[in-house]
Enzyme design. Structure first.
Site, PDB file in Angstrom:
ATOM      1  N   VAL A 149     -24.106 -38.885  14.992  1.00  0.00           N
ATOM      2  CA  VAL A 149     -24.603 -38.370  16.266  1.00  0.00           C
ATOM      3  C   VAL A 149     -26.132 -38.339  16.265  1.00  0.00           C
ATOM      4  CG1 VAL A 149     -24.538 -36.450  17.908  1.00  0.00           C
ATOM      5  CG2 VAL A 149     -22.481 -37.066  16.643  1.00  0.00           C
ATOM      6  N   CYS A 150     -26.722 -37.956  15.149  1.00  0.00           N
ATOM      7  CA  CYS A 150     -28.188 -37.948  15.060  1.00  0.00           C
ATOM      8  C   CYS A 150     -28.745 -39.369  15.178  1.00  0.00           C
ATOM      9  CB  CYS A 150     -28.642 -37.295  13.756  1.00  0.00           C
ATOM     10  SG  CYS A 150     -28.217 -35.542  13.656  1.00  0.00           S
ATOM     11  N   THR A 151     -28.070 -40.313  14.573  1.00  0.00           N
ATOM     12  CA  THR A 151     -28.487 -41.708  14.681  1.00  0.00           C
ATOM     13  C   THR A 151     -28.413 -42.170  16.133  1.00  0.00           C
ATOM     14  OG1 THR A 151     -27.792 -42.184  12.413  1.00  0.00           O
ATOM     15  CG2 THR A 151     -28.009 -44.075  13.913  1.00  0.00           C
ATOM     16  N   MET A 164     -31.390 -40.501  18.123  1.00  0.00           N
ATOM     17  CA  MET A 164     -32.724 -41.037  17.827  1.00  0.00           C
ATOM     18  C   MET A 164     -32.855 -42.500  18.270  1.00  0.00           C
ATOM     19  SD  MET A 164     -34.491 -38.553  16.803  1.00  0.00           S
ATOM     20  CE  MET A 164     -33.473 -37.279  17.534  1.00  0.00           C
ATOM     21  N   THR A 176     -26.573 -39.279   9.875  1.00  0.00           N
ATOM     22  CA  THR A 176     -25.306 -38.869  10.470  1.00  0.00           C
ATOM     23  C   THR A 176     -25.150 -39.602  11.800  1.00  0.00           C
ATOM     24  OG1 THR A 176     -26.324 -36.946  11.520  1.00  0.00           O
ATOM     25  CG2 THR A 176     -25.314 -36.602   9.341  1.00  0.00           C
TER      26      THR A 176
END
Length: 158
Positions: A47-49, A52, A45
């Site tokens: 935002v998660c990408t 991280m 996704t």
């Protein structure tokens, strides 16, 4: 409500994908070091990408502060590894497929987008004795954690 500052960080044993297969990672194995423990909703996704990848970019700075970064989601370790390879993520990604660790840290987000329970976006800084020195749960999954506050908390531990 997430676990508060000063609480003992619950230990866990979660799997991560490595080239040789699966490896078990225990929080207790990091005792004596500082740990940044990130919970994120789902691999692949946007935002998660972004989160991280930003933490991967800062990995050397955290290592200089004697801190390890661990990231937890409810994805399988195989999905996490495919995502990490695609995006160049070098942080250990730990699979909480049964959602026990998200529950233990009180960051389980129910029914995200009608697809099921996932970890909320949250950040914990754990001191060398295994106590929570910083805790943050973002107001919704599309909001990134406060990176500068996380780094400052790590610095304050000494």
């Amino acid at each position: 409500m997430a676990l508060p500052v000063g609480a003992a960080a619950p230990d866990f044993a979660l799997k991560r994908k490595i080239p040789e297969g699966l490896e078990e990672v225990r929080l207790s194995a990091f005792r004596g070091r500082k740990v940044v423990l990130l919970f994120f909703p789902l691999a692949f996704t946007s935002v998660c990408t972004e989160e991280m990848c930003r933490m991967t970019e800062g990995l050397n700075a955290y290592e200089r502060l004697d801190a390890s970064i661990l990231a937890v989601s409810v994805d399988s370790p195989f999905a996490q590894e495919a995502w990490a390879q695609r995006e160049g993520i070098r942080i250990p990604l730990l699979s909480d497929l049964n959602k026990e660790v998200a529950r233990a840290y009180d960051v389980l987000l129910p029914g995200l987008l009608g697809i099921g329970d996932v970890a909320a976006r949250a950040a914990f800084v754990i001191d060398r004795q295994g106590k929570i020195a910083y805790a943050e749960v973002t107001p919704n999954p599309s909001v990134l954690p406060q990176f500068s506050a996380i780094e400052e908390a790590v610095r304050r531990i000494g």
